[in-house]
Structure formats: C-alpha cells, structure tokens
Design a protein around this motif. Structure first.
Motif, PDB file in Angstrom:
ATOM      1  N   GLU A 447      34.119  22.773  52.553  1.00 57.14           N
ATOM      2  CA  GLU A 447      35.089  23.437  53.433  1.00 57.14           C
ATOM      3  C   GLU A 447      36.467  22.792  53.351  1.00 57.14           C
ATOM      4  O   GLU A 447      37.487  23.458  53.504  1.00 57.14           O
ATOM      5  N   LYS A 448      36.474  21.493  53.039  1.00 62.40           N
ATOM      6  CA  LYS A 448      37.769  20.796  52.962  1.00 62.40           C
ATOM      7  C   LYS A 448      38.651  21.373  51.852  1.00 62.40           C
ATOM      8  O   LYS A 448      39.857  21.203  51.850  1.00 62.40           O
ATOM      9  N   PHE A 449      38.016  22.039  50.880  1.00 63.50           N
ATOM     10  CA  PHE A 449      38.786  22.574  49.743  1.00 63.50           C
ATOM     11  C   PHE A 449      39.447  23.913  50.059  1.00 63.50           C
ATOM     12  O   PHE A 449      40.315  24.364  49.315  1.00 63.50           O
ATOM     13  N   LEU A 450      39.022  24.572  51.137  1.00 64.22           N
ATOM     14  CA  LEU A 450      39.521  25.931  51.412  1.00 64.22           C
ATOM     15  C   LEU A 450      41.052  25.962  51.424  1.00 64.22           C
ATOM     16  O   LEU A 450      41.688  25.138  52.095  1.00 64.22           O
ATOM     17  N   GLY A 451      41.609  26.890  50.651  1.00 61.61           N
ATOM     18  CA  GLY A 451      43.059  27.054  50.611  1.00 61.61           C
ATOM     19  C   GLY A 451      43.743  26.133  49.598  1.00 61.61           C
ATOM     20  O   GLY A 451      44.882  26.373  49.213  1.00 61.61           O
ATOM     21  N   GLN A 452      43.050  25.106  49.158  1.00 63.00           N
ATOM     22  CA  GLN A 452      43.690  24.176  48.212  1.00 63.00           C
ATOM     23  C   GLN A 452      43.671  24.704  46.778  1.00 63.00           C
ATOM     24  O   GLN A 452      42.842  25.543  46.440  1.00 63.00           O
ATOM     25  N   VAL A 453      44.565  24.160  45.963  1.00 62.35           N
ATOM     26  CA  VAL A 453      44.521  24.466  44.527  1.00 62.35           C
ATOM     27  C   VAL A 453      43.984  23.214  43.825  1.00 62.35           C
ATOM     28  O   VAL A 453      44.497  22.113  44.033  1.00 62.35           O
ATOM     29  N   VAL A 454      42.915  23.412  43.038  1.00 62.92           N
ATOM     30  CA  VAL A 454      42.308  22.247  42.391  1.00 62.92           C
ATOM     31  C   VAL A 454      42.338  22.377  40.868  1.00 62.92           C
ATOM     32  O   VAL A 454      42.353  23.496  40.330  1.00 62.92           O
ATOM     33  N   ARG A 472      34.284  21.994  36.901  1.00 65.50           N
ATOM     34  CA  ARG A 472      34.177  20.917  37.894  1.00 65.50           C
ATOM     35  C   ARG A 472      35.540  20.343  38.234  1.00 65.50           C
ATOM     36  O   ARG A 472      36.423  20.245  37.374  1.00 65.50           O
ATOM     37  N   THR A 473      35.670  19.936  39.483  1.00 66.97           N
ATOM     38  CA  THR A 473      36.877  19.211  39.908  1.00 66.97           C
ATOM     39  C   THR A 473      36.724  17.759  39.447  1.00 66.97           C
ATOM     40  O   THR A 473      35.663  17.358  38.978  1.00 66.97           O
ATOM     41  N   ARG A 474      37.765  16.987  39.665  1.00 66.84           N
ATOM     42  CA  ARG A 474      37.667  15.549  39.341  1.00 66.84           C
ATOM     43  C   ARG A 474      36.524  14.906  40.105  1.00 66.84           C
ATOM     44  O   ARG A 474      35.859  14.007  39.607  1.00 66.84           O
ATOM     45  N   THR A 475      36.288  15.394  41.341  1.00 66.16           N
ATOM     46  CA  THR A 475      35.235  14.781  42.157  1.00 66.16           C
ATOM     47  C   THR A 475      33.864  15.361  41.842  1.00 66.16           C
ATOM     48  O   THR A 475      32.907  15.131  42.576  1.00 66.16           O
ATOM     49  N   ASN A 476      33.775  16.139  40.790  1.00 65.49           N
ATOM     50  CA  ASN A 476      32.518  16.701  40.301  1.00 65.49           C
ATOM     51  C   ASN A 476      32.005  17.868  41.131  1.00 65.49           C
ATOM     52  O   ASN A 476      30.842  18.233  41.034  1.00 65.49           O
ATOM     53  N   LYS A 477      32.828  18.455  41.964  1.00 70.23           N
ATOM     54  CA  LYS A 477      32.417  19.633  42.736  1.00 70.23           C
ATOM     55  C   LYS A 477      32.386  20.826  41.784  1.00 70.23           C
ATOM     56  O   LYS A 477      33.308  21.028  40.983  1.00 70.23           O
ATOM     57  N   LEU A 478      31.305  21.602  41.903  1.00 66.98           N
ATOM     58  CA  LEU A 478      31.167  22.785  41.057  1.00 66.98           C
ATOM     59  C   LEU A 478      32.054  23.908  41.596  1.00 66.98           C
ATOM     60  O   LEU A 478      32.055  24.179  42.799  1.00 66.98           O
ATOM     61  N   VAL A 479      32.820  24.543  40.684  1.00 64.97           N
ATOM     62  CA  VAL A 479      33.736  25.615  41.092  1.00 64.97           C
ATOM     63  C   VAL A 479      33.411  26.874  40.299  1.00 64.97           C
ATOM     64  O   VAL A 479      33.246  26.821  39.079  1.00 64.97           O
ATOM     65  N   ASP A 498      36.525  30.329  49.063  1.00 63.82           N
ATOM     66  CA  ASP A 498      35.217  30.412  49.720  1.00 63.82           C
ATOM     67  C   ASP A 498      34.451  29.109  49.472  1.00 63.82           C
ATOM     68  O   ASP A 498      34.583  28.518  48.397  1.00 63.82           O
ATOM     69  N   SER A 499      33.663  28.706  50.462  1.00 68.99           N
ATOM     70  CA  SER A 499      32.927  27.445  50.251  1.00 68.99           C
ATOM     71  C   SER A 499      31.445  27.636  50.551  1.00 68.99           C
ATOM     72  O   SER A 499      31.080  28.301  51.511  1.00 68.99           O
ATOM     73  N   LYS A 500      30.611  27.088  49.692  1.00 65.48           N
ATOM     74  CA  LYS A 500      29.149  27.111  49.879  1.00 65.48           C
ATOM     75  C   LYS A 500      28.701  25.650  49.959  1.00 65.48           C
ATOM     76  O   LYS A 500      29.497  24.741  49.775  1.00 65.48           O
ATOM     77  N   SER A 501      27.377  25.447  50.122  1.00 64.85           N
ATOM     78  CA  SER A 501      26.941  24.042  50.254  1.00 64.85           C
ATOM     79  C   SER A 501      27.150  23.255  48.973  1.00 64.85           C
ATOM     80  O   SER A 501      27.588  22.117  48.994  1.00 64.85           O
ATOM     81  N   PHE A 502      26.784  23.891  47.838  1.00 69.77           N
ATOM     82  CA  PHE A 502      26.824  23.103  46.609  1.00 69.77           C
ATOM     83  C   PHE A 502      27.912  23.531  45.630  1.00 69.77           C
ATOM     84  O   PHE A 502      28.005  22.991  44.553  1.00 69.77           O
ATOM     85  N   TYR A 503      28.698  24.525  46.004  1.00 65.99           N
ATOM     86  CA  TYR A 503      29.823  24.879  45.134  1.00 65.99           C
ATOM     87  C   TYR A 503      30.913  25.557  45.943  1.00 65.99           C
ATOM     88  O   TYR A 503      30.710  25.910  47.106  1.00 65.99           O
ATOM     89  N   ILE A 504      32.076  25.692  45.292  1.00 66.56           N
ATOM     90  CA  ILE A 504      33.182  26.384  45.938  1.00 66.56           C
ATOM     91  C   ILE A 504      33.642  27.511  45.022  1.00 66.56           C
ATOM     92  O   ILE A 504      33.418  27.452  43.800  1.00 66.56           O
ATOM     93  N   LYS A 505      34.247  28.561  45.605  1.00 68.36           N
ATOM     94  CA  LYS A 505      34.688  29.703  44.797  1.00 68.36           C
ATOM     95  C   LYS A 505      36.186  29.881  44.956  1.00 68.36           C
ATOM     96  O   LYS A 505      36.743  29.553  46.004  1.00 68.36           O
ATOM     97  N   GLY A 506      36.813  30.418  43.907  1.00 67.60           N
ATOM     98  CA  GLY A 506      38.246  30.625  44.046  1.00 67.60           C
ATOM     99  C   GLY A 506      38.795  31.541  42.974  1.00 67.60           C
ATOM    100  O   GLY A 506      38.042  32.201  42.250  1.00 67.60           O
ATOM    101  N   GLU A 507      40.136  31.574  42.920  1.00 66.43           N
ATOM    102  CA  GLU A 507      40.818  32.445  41.951  1.00 66.43           C
ATOM    103  C   GLU A 507      41.776  31.619  41.113  1.00 66.43           C
ATOM    104  O   GLU A 507      42.420  30.695  41.636  1.00 66.43           O
ATOM    105  N   LEU A 508      41.870  32.030  39.849  1.00 63.39           N
ATOM    106  CA  LEU A 508      42.784  31.336  38.944  1.00 63.39           C
ATOM    107  C   LEU A 508      44.215  31.466  39.434  1.00 63.39           C
ATOM    108  O   LEU A 508      44.613  32.545  39.878  1.00 63.39           O
ATOM    109  N   VAL A 509      44.983  30.399  39.352  1.00 67.27           N
ATOM    110  CA  VAL A 509      46.416  30.508  39.638  1.00 67.27           C
ATOM    111  C   VAL A 509      47.171  29.901  38.457  1.00 67.27           C
ATOM    112  O   VAL A 509      46.647  29.019  37.761  1.00 67.27           O
ATOM    113  N   ALA A 510      48.401  30.400  38.247  1.00 66.34           N
ATOM    114  CA  ALA A 510      49.134  29.949  37.072  1.00 66.34           C
ATOM    115  C   ALA A 510      49.556  28.491  37.205  1.00 66.34           C
ATOM    116  O   ALA A 510      49.317  27.675  36.332  1.00 66.34           O
ATOM    117  N   GLU A 511      50.162  28.183  38.301  1.00 66.15           N
ATOM    118  CA  GLU A 511      50.720  26.842  38.463  1.00 66.15           C
ATOM    119  C   GLU A 511      50.144  26.201  39.717  1.00 66.15           C
ATOM    120  O   GLU A 511      49.958  26.871  40.723  1.00 66.15           O
TER     121      GLU A 511
END
Ligand code: 5AD
Ligand code: SF4
Length: 516
Positions: A447-454, A472-479, A498-511
């Motif tokens: 949930e901490k990732f919601l709204g962030q760009v990773v 994966r993010t640097r912290t090894n979170k599955l995206v 969107d956030s789930k227990s073992f992974y997070i979902k998102g959309e590609l951004v350019a920058e």
C-alpha cells in the motif's frame, strides 16, 4: 511415500552386492546384475570435519579438447531443485555440456542426457526427486541409450546414494557438489563403460575457477563463497556443501566486470552465509562490506546479495549499503524463530533481542530498507508461547515477505535426534497463522507504493497473462503492468495504481516524477 522407503538405514545393507575389483580408481561392484564403479562415495563423518587444510584455488579447463565433440548432435535437459546456489550450479553444468557439443532441449523424448540437480534441505524436496526418478525409469527402459544422472545436495548423502545404487540402478551417474567440474569425464565414463559411475567427494572442498556458465536473461548470479560452517542444528547444508571458503576478491570482481561488459542489469552475489565472506582468506583483511564497496564502483545497475546470517552481519556492511547507488536496499535476513530459547536449540548464536537490534540498526542507517526472512515453525519442542514470540517478532520487524517452512528432520543433523512432541496438525496451524500475518505486512508494504512511480527491471510476461509484464523494484517487490514484450530486460518507470499482498500493479509512465 511410505515411512518404510524413507528409512535409509535399510539401504546400508550391501550383503547381496559382489565386489568385482578394487584398485586406485575405486571399487567395482555388482548389485542385481548392474555394475557400479564407485570412484568415491559420500561419508557424513568426513563431511562434518573442519580441518586446517588450505583451500586450493584451481583454474581449470574442465572440458578438454578431446571431449568437446562427445555431445555433438545430442541434447541435454537439466532439472534443478532447490535454492539459487543450485540454479547457478546448473548454469555451470549446462555451460560444460554445451562445450561438449550438447544442445539444450525442453523435451524429455529428445534428450540424450538428463540430469537431476537435487536439493536436500527438506524431506519434500527429496520426495520430489524420487518421484521424478520413477517417471524417468520408464523413459530409460524405452531408450536404454539415454544417460541419467543425479547430482547436487542429495548426492552428498550416503543414504541417498546407497538407495539409488540398490533401488534405482537404472541411473548412470551420481556426482556431488564438490566435483561438478568432473562432469565431462563422468559422462565419458558412463557412455563408454555402460556402468553406473559414482563419484562424490566428501572432502571439505576447493574452489574451481574458470568453469563455463550458461547464463540466461539479464540477471546473473555470482558465487562469492561456498559452504557453511554454522552447523545450525536442523540444517544439512554444512554437510552437503562443505566448509566455508571464499573466492578471491580479484576473481569475483573480474567476473562482475565481465558481466557488466556483457550488459547484465542485475547481479546477485551468492553464498550460504555471505556475511562470513573473507574470513578464511589468509593474510587479508577483506570482508563482505569491502567487496560490496568495490563492486559498487562497477557499472552494473543493481547488486543484491544472499543469504545473510544475522550473527556475522557487521557495521561495515551496513555503512557500505547505506551509500545506496547500485547496492539495493533489500536485505534477506533469515531469523528462523522469534524465541531466544528456540534459537539456542537451533544453535543460531544470536538472541531475539540481538536480531531486533540489528533490524533496527538497518532501518535507521539504510533509507527505505526492506527486510525479508526465512522462518521455521514446529522445531522440536517448540511451545505455543515460543511460536507466539515468532509472530510478535514478525509484527515488530514488519517483513515485506518471508519463506516459511515446517521443520523437517534431516538425517545426521543434531535436531533429528531431539525429542519432538509437537503434532503435525499443530505445526500446520502455526504455519497458516504465520503466513496470514506475513501476508498482512506484505499488504501494508504494498500500500505504501500507491501513487508512487517506481523503477522496475522487467523480467518477462506475467505467469497468468501474456499481455501483462512482470518486473521487480529495487526492493524486490513484484510489479505487474501492461506493456510490450520488447521491454523485457529493460528498466522502465511504473506508476502504482493498485496493491495486493504479494505484488503491486501500475501503468507505464515515460518519465519518473518521483522515484519510490
Ligand atoms: N527443515 C525446515 N526448514 C529448513 N531450512 C533449512 N533446514 C531446514 C529443515 N531441516 C530452511 C531455513 C533456511 C532455508 C533455506 O530453509 O529456513 O534458511
Ligand atoms: Fe544451514 Fe545455518 Fe548454514 Fe544457513 S547458516 S546454510 S541455515 S547451517
């Protein structure tokens, strides 16, 4: 599998074996019509020893010229069980097979050689291997020319080797973790003699450099050390992998530089107990922290390391990791139990309090550090209160994720002879409660990732949907996110929606707007 097959003592009876010859190349025996050439076999008493003998570093040309044609026009298939160390050993095995002319295949029917690189850490890993051998027997009966080999940690166990010689004698080769580099010679022996060839070394182990490796993708494993001297009472690894021995810094650094040159995006430094790195290097005062600092200067975007032991995790390493850069802020730090008494029986050599202090120090010194762990439930005699202490430690540290296991007795280890009064049903309930708790913390971290760009390193398509990519993010979170397959192997930026227990979902951004 019945209790009876698991009792390995029955396989120590060789009364129906006939010795055909014995000389300096080993012993030849015949059991039920099958000839077996035992060049050397495992011996747990020897595997336990830790002598003062110096480690030899050998720079080998494992595949001599005369064996480079042996597999031309033929195919290989390697099945790997267990940890990343085994995965990496399989890369070496595949590298050697390819130098011998063999080509990879995914089809058992096409394969001329099939190897099982096995794991001994828990009983269910062993059951899977024997199940697989059962299937392969049919294939071998149909195609007697097929070469079947068993290697890896199970091959280092006396009981397993005896069982294969007696009950699965269609196997052609057994070799251990210390003599992988001998594979080309063993293949030659098995092909030309038609005997089962057994060569397992129990010696403490040397270091063999220069073996070819077949790496795939853009993430590479690099061994920094082998073996383990910790002898946690439940663990078979110190017996199957031998004594702690570090590769020379210059050899590790040269390998990492070469991977950087080849364009690898991430490396993971591997060892059973990486925090002991350097302690065995005579006349050198060089630790894991020093190695990581040197590697941080190499142009490779992400550097991970595994597995850590809390006891040897020192301030120097924390200081180096705190500088960030290509050293990612994810630390896998197995705790095993939250109870000091259980930790003592496990011989982990730290207390609950020391672990908590270490976790605290890491969180304070390394910005955004994420911890993951390994936990065993149902260790012999573990009480309800002791298990509750594990749950409370999990809550206190807030692990992002954890590998959790029910204790599995391993023959020859001290814990296997401890009295165990915890019923399996209770162990299963504890595992369930532990997993539920970990899931809860996984969700909080997501949930901490919601709204962030990773920043995400794209690994491939997601398992369930071809249009969805996984990375994966640097912290090894599955995206997970939608994107084209050309992005596999690249770094992209993803805004998390969107956030789930073992992974997070998102959309590609350019920058990247903000890097999380
Ligand atoms: N039973 C259950 N789990 C075990 N592990 C090691 N040995 C055993 C065993 N006998 C777990 C530990 C270790 C991980 C790799 O496997 O948690 O960290
Ligand atoms: Fe096994 Fe303990 Fe060594 Fe890890 S540190 S490999 S658990 S003996």
């Amino acid at each position: 599998m019945s209790k009876q097959t698991k009792d390995y003592s029955q396989y120590f009876d060789f009364s129906d074996a006939k010795v055909i010859s014995e000389d300096e190349t080993g012993k030849k025996i015949r059991i039920r019509g099958r000839e077996i050439h035992i060049m050397s076999e495992p011996n747990q008493r020897e595997e336990k020893k830790r002598g003062k003998q110096e480690v030899q570093v050998m720079y080998e040309n494992a595949v001599p010229e005369e064996l480079r044609q042996i597999g031309v026009g033929k195919h290989y298939l390697v099945y790997t069980f267990g940890c990343q160390m085994n995965e990496h050993d399989s890369e070496t095995i595949k590298g050697m097979l390819e130098q011998m002319g063999y080509q990879a295949t995914e089809s058992r029917d096409e394969a001329d050689i099939i190897l099982l690189n096995t794991c001994a850490i828990r009983e269910n890993a062993e059951d899977r291997v024997f199940g697989e051998l059962g299937h392969l027997k049919t294939l071998k009966l149909e195609r007697p020319g097929l070469l079947l080999g068993v290697c890896g940690c199970m091959a280092q166990e006396e009981g397993v080797v005896n069982r294969i010689m007696q009950k699965h004698n269609f196997v052609d080769m057994i070799f251990g973790t210390h003599n992988i580099h001998r594979l080309p010679h063993l293949v030659q022996g098995a092909l030309f003699s038609k005997e089962m060839v057994v060569e397992v070394w129990s010696k403490e182990g040397d270091i063999v450099e220069n073996l070819p490796k077949k790496r795939q993708g853009m993430r590479g494993w690099v061994n920094i050390m082998y073996g383990c001297d910790k002898f946690c009472t439940y663990c078979i690894v110190p017996y199957t992998r031998g004594k702690e021995r570090s590769r020379l810094p210059e050899d590790v650094i040269a390998e990492v530089r070469e991977l950087a040159r080849q364009g690898f995006k991430e490396i993971t430094l591997l060892g059973q107990n990486v925090n002991a790195y350097g302690k065995d290097l005579e006349g050198m005062n060089y630790t894991l922290g020093d190695l990581m600092e040197d590697i941080s200067k190499i142009d490779i975007p992400r550097v991970r390391f595994t597995t850590s032991h809390p006891r040897d995790f020192d301030d120097r390493l924390i200081e180096v990791l705190a500088k960030g850069g290509n050293l990612v802020e994810h630390i896998h730090l197995p705790v095993q139990s939250g109870s000091t008494e259980v930790l003592k029986k496990m011989s982990r050599k730290y207390t609950r309090e020391r672990y908590l202090e270490l976790a605290d120090k890491i969180y304070t010194s390394i910005p955004n550090a994420v911890l993951t762990t390994d936990i065993i439930v149902g260790f012999p005699g573990e009480t309800d209160e002791q298990f509750e202490e594990t749950l409370s430690l999990v809550r206190q540290v807030g692990f992002d994720s954890a590998y959790t296991f029910i204790y599995s007795p391993r023959e020859g280890t001290p814990a296997a002879s401890m009295e165990d009064n915890v019923p399996m049903e209770v162990k299963k309930q504890r595992l369930q409660r532990l997993n539920d708790t970990i899931k809860q913390y996984g969700r909080i971290s997501s949930e901490k990732f919601l709204g962030q760009v990773v920043e995400v390193l794209v690994e491939g398509a997601s398992k369930n949907n071809d249009h969805v990519l996984a990375g994966r993010t640097r912290t090894n979170k599955l995206v997970h996110f939608e994107g084209s397959a050309d992005l596999i192997g690249e770094f992209v930026h993803v805004q998390i929606t969107d956030s789930k227990s073992f992974y997070i979902k998102g959309e590609l951004v350019a920058e990247p707007a903000v890097i999380g």
